[in-house]
Motif scaffolding. Structure first.
Motif: not given
Length: 337
Positions: A88-98, A121-136
């Motif tokens: 999923l991350l490789k094929r659809y990196p810009d999707s909200v589902y990524a 993985t969590y660290k990359d998640c925050v770096a790639n999507y800094p405005y995500g709603d799962q930060l806390e």
């Protein structure tokens, strides 16, 4: 045909050129293993492609791929879930589902008992999507992983340290502090950094981190209750108890413990703090007594008298106070002769 040629080579007792023999055997091996690999691929009339049943084709959009991987995760098929989230991350990196997929990939690694990979993985998640709603939620999970490494024992072989899990904990807590400084997890990570350095016996760094915690989170319960101040006093104390006597650091440790006892009388560590004050004052008094004995041996009686009196006046509750009184009596008796 190849079988016939190999048979002819064998019948000729090695009269064929070596190069030709090697070529035919290599070609036979390639065809053999190719035939095995084709056994894993099937023709799909619906897609018009060869497909491997073990690795079904990626879904036609990010949502379906995410839902497929999520179902695997919920069923406990963590290995396949990991692979599908990666696809999923490789094929659809810009999707909200990524973003959602990378977050769940971290949870997959936790389920697979790979805590450091989960943190990365969590660290990359925050770096790639800094405005995500799962930060806390991510910060909380990273904090738990940091605590896991903090509590691990150092692995040794033949007396040599193979790894220091507390160093991983420091990396994780610093990352949380950077990612979410204004959350409860950012505050807790700052406090835990001081604990990490204590475990590594890096007292100077521990004191610095606890001071930073007090300054940046003055309303935190561990500041209000006095726990952070106790940890500073403890760090000063531990830094000297197993080292050469250092009068300045010892005095600082005593001061911090005494301030703690006065400022936080309800804290559960009061009894321990008082015991440490007694032990530290014993050490200071012992140092003064040794200095007095040295001056007395050198013939500087008045200097010795000054040190003995300081022990009696400032550290009268220690075992050295009685000894100082005895030495002063001897000095006075000698003066009267």
């Amino acid at each position: 045909m190849i079988k016939n040629q190999i048979a002819q080579i064998l019948r000729h007792n090695g009269t064929y050129p070596v190069r030709e023999v090697l070529f035919l055997f290599t070609l036979a091996g390639v065809l053999f293993f190719s035939s095995l690999s084709y056994a894993f691929w099937l023709w799909s009339p619906s897609s018009g492609k060869w497909e491997n049943p073990k690795y079904p084709p990626i879904k036609e959009n990010a949502q379906k791929q995410f839902e497929f991987a999520k179902q695997l995760f919920e069923k406990g098929d963590y290995q396949r879930a990991r692979d599908e989230f990666k696809r999923l991350l490789k094929r659809y990196p810009d999707s909200v589902y990524a973003y959602k997929g990378e977050f769940l990939l971290g949870k997959v690694y936790e389920s697979l008992k790979r805590p450091y990979l989960a943190f990365q993985t969590y660290k990359d998640c925050v770096a790639n999507y800094p405005y995500g709603d799962q930060l806390e939620d991510i910060a909380e999970r990273e904090c738990r992983i940091g605590e896991f490494f903090l509590e691990q024992e150092v692995r040794k072989v033949l007396g040599l340290e193979l790894s220091l899990p507390q160093e991983k904990a420091i990396e994780i807590f610093k990352e949380i502090r950077k990612q979410a400084p204004y959350t409860e997890w950012g505050a807790l990570a700052q406090y835990k950094l001081g604990i990490c350095y204590q475990r590594l016996k890096k007292w100077k760094e521990a004191i610095a981190e606890f001071n930073r915690f007090i300054n940046e989170y003055p309303e935190h319960s561990k500041v209000v209750s006095g726990d952070a101040n106790y940890q500073i006093a403890l760090s000063y104390s531990e830094s000297i108890l197993n080292a050469d006597y250092d009068q300045k650091r010892t005095a600082k440790a005593i001061k911090y413990f005494k301030d703690f006892v006065i400022d936080y009388p309800q804290n559960e560590k009061i009894k321990d703090a008082k015991e440490k004050i007694v032990r530290l004052e014993e050490r200071v008094a012992e140092g003064l007594f040794k200095s007095a004995s040295f001056y007395r041996q050198q013939g500087y009686t008045e200097s010795a008298r000054t040190y003995y009196n300081e022990i009696i006046d400032k550290y009268g509750e220690t075992s050295w106070a009685r000894k100082a009184e005895e030495e002063l009596e001897k000095i006075n008796q000698m003066s009267n002769i």
